[in-house]
Design a protein around this motif. Structure first.
Motif, PDB file in Angstrom:
ATOM      1  N   UNK A 138      38.569  44.076  33.252  1.00  0.00           N
ATOM      2  CA  UNK A 138      38.671  45.669  33.454  1.00  0.00           C
ATOM      3  C   UNK A 138      39.837  45.996  34.361  1.00  0.00           C
ATOM      4  N   UNK A 139      40.111  44.963  35.252  1.00  0.00           N
ATOM      5  CA  UNK A 139      41.510  45.043  35.968  1.00  0.00           C
ATOM      6  C   UNK A 139      42.193  43.514  36.238  1.00  0.00           C
ATOM      7  N   UNK A 140      43.045  43.384  36.912  1.00  0.00           N
ATOM      8  CA  UNK A 140      43.581  42.028  37.117  1.00  0.00           C
ATOM      9  C   UNK A 140      43.911  41.821  38.605  1.00  0.00           C
ATOM     10  N   UNK A 158      40.908  25.336  36.621  1.00  0.00           N
ATOM     11  CA  UNK A 158      39.250  24.818  36.534  1.00  0.00           C
ATOM     12  C   UNK A 158      38.321  25.695  37.154  1.00  0.00           C
ATOM     13  N   UNK A 159      38.773  26.683  38.308  1.00  0.00           N
ATOM     14  CA  UNK A 159      37.768  27.669  38.881  1.00  0.00           C
ATOM     15  C   UNK A 159      37.524  28.804  38.055  1.00  0.00           C
ATOM     16  N   UNK A 160      38.435  28.911  37.123  1.00  0.00           N
ATOM     17  CA  UNK A 160      38.297  30.354  36.302  1.00  0.00           C
ATOM     18  C   UNK A 160      37.050  30.348  35.447  1.00  0.00           C
ATOM     19  N   UNK A 161      36.583  31.709  35.395  1.00  0.00           N
ATOM     20  CA  UNK A 161      35.179  31.889  34.508  1.00  0.00           C
ATOM     21  C   UNK A 161      35.244  33.425  34.478  1.00  0.00           C
ATOM     22  N   UNK A 162      34.104  33.793  33.394  1.00  0.00           N
ATOM     23  CA  UNK A 162      34.156  35.291  33.290  1.00  0.00           C
ATOM     24  C   UNK A 162      33.674  35.936  34.487  1.00  0.00           C
ATOM     25  N   UNK A 163      33.192  35.506  35.671  1.00  0.00           N
ATOM     26  CA  UNK A 163      32.926  36.193  36.972  1.00  0.00           C
ATOM     27  C   UNK A 163      33.974  36.162  37.388  1.00  0.00           C
ATOM     28  N   UNK A 164      35.082  35.702  37.324  1.00  0.00           N
ATOM     29  CA  UNK A 164      36.566  35.707  38.252  1.00  0.00           C
ATOM     30  C   UNK A 164      36.784  37.144  38.521  1.00  0.00           C
ATOM     31  N   UNK A 165      36.584  38.181  37.472  1.00  0.00           N
ATOM     32  CA  UNK A 165      36.911  39.418  37.642  1.00  0.00           C
ATOM     33  C   UNK A 165      35.673  40.288  37.578  1.00  0.00           C
ATOM     34  N   UNK A 166      35.149  40.826  38.482  1.00  0.00           N
ATOM     35  CA  UNK A 166      33.897  41.623  38.447  1.00  0.00           C
ATOM     36  C   UNK A 166      33.997  42.788  37.539  1.00  0.00           C
ATOM     37  N   UNK A 167      35.015  43.428  37.208  1.00  0.00           N
ATOM     38  CA  UNK A 167      35.016  44.682  36.383  1.00  0.00           C
ATOM     39  C   UNK A 167      35.201  44.348  35.101  1.00  0.00           C
ATOM     40  N   UNK A 168      34.103  44.453  34.229  1.00  0.00           N
ATOM     41  CA  UNK A 168      34.515  44.079  32.611  1.00  0.00           C
ATOM     42  C   UNK A 168      35.291  45.169  32.065  1.00  0.00           C
ATOM     43  N   UNK A 169      35.777  44.576  30.787  1.00  0.00           N
ATOM     44  CA  UNK A 169      36.656  45.209  29.875  1.00  0.00           C
ATOM     45  C   UNK A 169      37.905  44.680  29.854  1.00  0.00           C
ATOM     46  N   UNK A 170      39.181  45.239  29.104  1.00  0.00           N
ATOM     47  CA  UNK A 170      40.147  44.409  28.767  1.00  0.00           C
ATOM     48  C   UNK A 170      41.351  45.186  28.747  1.00  0.00           C
ATOM     49  N   UNK A 171      42.041  45.349  29.959  1.00  0.00           N
ATOM     50  CA  UNK A 171      43.270  46.042  30.624  1.00  0.00           C
ATOM     51  C   UNK A 171      44.444  45.163  30.469  1.00  0.00           C
ATOM     52  N   UNK A 172      44.977  44.974  29.260  1.00  0.00           N
ATOM     53  CA  UNK A 172      46.212  44.211  28.897  1.00  0.00           C
ATOM     54  C   UNK A 172      47.413  44.792  29.740  1.00  0.00           C
ATOM     55  N   UNK A 173      47.634  46.060  29.719  1.00  0.00           N
ATOM     56  CA  UNK A 173      48.768  46.659  30.205  1.00  0.00           C
ATOM     57  C   UNK A 173      48.663  46.426  31.737  1.00  0.00           C
TER      58      UNK A 173
END
Length: 334
Positions: A138-140, A158-173
């Motif tokens: 949701x943010x970056x 190796x430490x990256x997971x779906x919990x790396x960013x707390x805000x869900x969504x897909x903000x490519x821009x």
């Protein structure tokens, strides 16, 4: 700064306490044997020249000498000078989608882990290029600033997971804009952004962000992860459902990713199981004009081992000359 070229030899220092333990055991055994011959005090008078103090003194000198000997074996080095090191290459910001949709199992074991594996293999092939890592949902935010430290890059990856960013969504821009702000001041020509995502953008206008990047001389490449028919999202042993209780199916949106790549003067590649798509993108980046980068590094090291070895051998020689007997008080008997 001190560097040890052969640091594995430092483990030998753990032998020093063992020397003292062995010496104590030997003296204890010797004491028991003396008692078998008779009274300990009487036997001691029969050996007036023997000095227990010198035995321990020799051991202390030997241990100190052994300490310096091990340090010498480990080849201590001191940085002699700093030098400006110049390399040529590109600056590559990898923008990785870590939203829950990346848990879909179009690939083995899932989209996210397959993407991380492909990035890791890419890092192994890099030489003088600089690489950075942005994670987004949701943010970056910047997971790894632009660097040539490939070991750190793999560690952060190796430490990256779906919990790396707390805000869900897909903000490519937003992720593209974050990548734009993360390039170094030295980079002007050979800059590229690689966006790895399933393309389901819900937050902003990634095409406008890519177009703005292209105007600033940055090429934006996109890699589509997933399948058009879609897959459900495993979450905590179950399949993710919406508020109506229906199973959520995440599908690859190639149209958005193609538009982003086109606006960013890049190329769109659909990830496959055997060829993920990073290699052809990197081949395209290689055709760009290499940028010159400079950094300050330790160019040479001064070897210091000879001083420690010399001190060690001097202590060994003194230890052997001391002996374990008391000095004679008279040179001649009257």
């Amino acid at each position: 700064m001190i560097n040890f070229a052969q640091a594995q030899y430092l483990l030998l220092l753990f032998l020093i306490p063992v020397f003292f333990i062995i010496q104590a055991v030997v003296l204890k055994i010797r004491k028991r044997r003396i008692r078998k011959f008779g009274d300990e005090v009487l036997v001691g008078r029969l050996m007036p020249s023997y000095s227990r103090g010198k035995v321990w003194l020799r051991l202390v000198l030997f241990s100190i000498g052994f300490f310096f000997f091990v340090i010498g074996l480990s080849r201590p080095q001191i940085g002699a000078k700093l030098k400006e090191h110049e390399t040529k290459g590109a600056e590559i910001m990898i923008v990785l989608d870590v939203s829950n949709s990346m848990l879909a199992e179009d690939y083995s074991p899932n989209r996210l882990e397959r993407a991380k594996l492909a990035i890791s293999r890419l890092v192994d092939k890099l030489r003088d290029d600089r690489i950075g890592l942005i994670v987004f949902a949701g943010n970056s935010f910047v997971q790894l600033p632009i660097t040539t430290d490939y070991v750190s890059a793999k560690m952060f990856l190796n430490s990256i997971s779906t919990e790396s960013v707390p805000v869900q969504g897909t903000a490519i821009g937003d992720a593209i804009n974050t990548a734009m702000r993360s390039f170094s001041a030295q980079s002007e020509k050979s800059r590229a952004i690689i966006v790895i995502t399933d393309g389901e953008n819900h937050e902003d206008d990634p095409v406008a962000a890519a177009a703005q990047a292209a105007e600033m001389g940055v090429r934006v490449f996109t890699i589509g992860v997933g399948s058009p028919e879609g897959k459900p999202i495993p979450m905590d042993g179950e399949l993710l459902t919406d508020k109506n209780g229906d199973i959520v199916v995440t599908r690859l949106d190639e149209t958005v990713l193609q538009d982003v790549a086109r606006a960013g003067n890049g190329v769109y590649v659909r990830a496959g199981n055997s060829e993920f798509g990073l290699n052809p993108v990197i081949d395209d980046i290689r055709k760009m004009e290499d940028e010159k980068y400079s950094s300050i590094v330790f160019e040479e090291y001064d070897e210091q081992f000879m001083y420690f070895l010399a001190l060690a051998f001097a202590l060994f020689a003194i230890e052997m000359l001391i002996g374990d007997r008391k000095p004679k008080r008279h040179l001649f008997n009257r």
